[in-house]
Write a protein that holds these residues in place. Sequence first.
Motif, PDB file in Angstrom:
ATOM      1  N   GLY A  42      -6.694   0.144  -3.526  1.00 18.33           N
ATOM      2  CA  GLY A  42      -6.459   1.016  -4.676  1.00 18.33           C
ATOM      3  C   GLY A  42      -7.743   1.321  -5.429  1.00 18.33           C
ATOM      4  O   GLY A  42      -7.975   2.460  -5.841  1.00 18.33           O
ATOM      5  N   LEU A  94       1.392   3.064  -3.356  1.00 22.03           N
ATOM      6  CA  LEU A  94       0.325   3.792  -4.038  1.00 22.03           C
ATOM      7  C   LEU A  94       0.708   5.256  -4.186  1.00 22.03           C
ATOM      8  O   LEU A  94       1.395   5.823  -3.333  1.00 22.03           O
ATOM      9  CB  LEU A  94      -0.980   3.681  -3.252  1.00 22.03           C
ATOM     10  CG  LEU A  94      -1.626   2.296  -3.166  1.00 22.03           C
ATOM     11  CD1 LEU A  94      -2.792   2.320  -2.172  1.00 22.03           C
ATOM     12  CD2 LEU A  94      -2.107   1.846  -4.541  1.00 22.03           C
ATOM     13  N   LEU A 108       0.817  -1.213   0.000  1.00 17.66           N
ATOM     14  CA  LEU A 108       0.000   0.000   0.000  1.00 17.66           C
ATOM     15  C   LEU A 108       0.852   1.265   0.000  1.00 17.66           C
ATOM     16  O   LEU A 108       0.446   2.301  -0.535  1.00 17.66           O
ATOM     17  CB  LEU A 108      -0.929   0.001   1.217  1.00 17.66           C
ATOM     18  CG  LEU A 108      -2.010  -1.080   1.209  1.00 17.66           C
ATOM     19  CD1 LEU A 108      -2.741  -1.114   2.549  1.00 17.66           C
ATOM     20  CD2 LEU A 108      -2.998  -0.843   0.077  1.00 17.66           C
TER      21      LEU A 108
END
Length: 432
Positions: free
Chosen positions: A422, A205, A202
Amino acid sequence: MSRVRPQVHPGNRHYTVVCSACGARYEDDGLILDCPQPHEPAFLRAEYDRPAAPSGDRAGLFRHACLLPVARTFPGVPGPLVYRADRLGRRIGLSQLWVAFNGYWPERGASMPTCTFKDLEAYTVLGRLPADPPVLVIPSAGNTAAAFAWAATRHQAPCLIVVPAPALESMRFPGPLDPCVRIVVLDGDATYSDAIACADLLARLPGHQAEGGCRNIGRRDGLGTVMLAAAEMIGRLPRTYVQAVGSGTGAIGAHDAGRRIRSGDEPTPRLLMCQNAPFAPLFAAWHSGGAAPADREHEPLARELTNRRPPFTVRGGVREALTESGGDVLCADNGAALAAMALFEETERIDIEPGAGVALAALADAVRAGRVDRDELVLLNITGGGRARQAHDVPLVPAEPWLRVPWRADGDGPRAVAERVGRRLTYAPAAT
């Protein structure tokens, strides 16, 4: 909830970031976690310009701002309660036992907002950030998540927190969390290690960044203020410092703080790091001379100590701190930890967390075995306490997850979570 304004300290930062391996020096941007030079894994550390004297016009955590890697401070952030625990000391056979209590204990003036010393690291990390930070991605077994969620709510710092489902039990706050705090819950049998694996993905991102855990100088030096507060209250450094550990970040921070403030030929405190059997990877690594597998993450009483990837061999990490201090890693099982929790509540009249019970149990066993002298000046870090008392005194609001994800215990589990997050971010842009 109204925002609490920080005090910004303009101009250059009062410290330099230095690599533990190659000695390269960097001006801190508030986000750097690793040295870019090619060498063995190594922690960055902060080298401070100012004298190590506490600020006379402040109380709490930021009383020690001169030894914290921060560009801003926040008002009203408490520090540890340090006191001499004679009654508890007599029960375990010590004549000079001091306690650093990190939690909620209103009669003694202790008021950690989420009841553990993780509040110290959360506010220091936030104080280190640049003016327009990315979304911090933070994995946690529970206590770190609670500390960052509440600190970020008070100061509108966007963060994405990843936790296994059992962590929600301890995530209750004096008010609702701000929308800038997003909690991703891994349902099923996910562990802290699974949360770390998901957070690693994560953090890639756009607009997101890994908070860094033990690699973040803010975490280590924020937790190290336990040693600074104790030395100020006692009038000297303790001979032995005892703390329950998962990653060992707090104990490394205490070791670094002791090195910074010791005078003359005063030795740095001996570190006794304590783990909860049957999940004790640092205990196994220290006593076997190398990393050892740990596959019983669900079984310890103290879930907050379940870190499968502690920084044992990294330069500036656990092994180095233990070696430099002449320290050791101890172990206590669930039964001993429960008995120690009951003993603390009987003698001190306040509840403590399982991790703190592990530390007290291991210390008591070391005294009985003669590994700690009965007249040693010992500092016991009670890393969390008063949660039951706080729940009795204060109406608490449970945290609401932003996203719950069924956990798949196969190799694609973290990637599936990252894809779900996402997709949701695509339709709901990150709060600012």
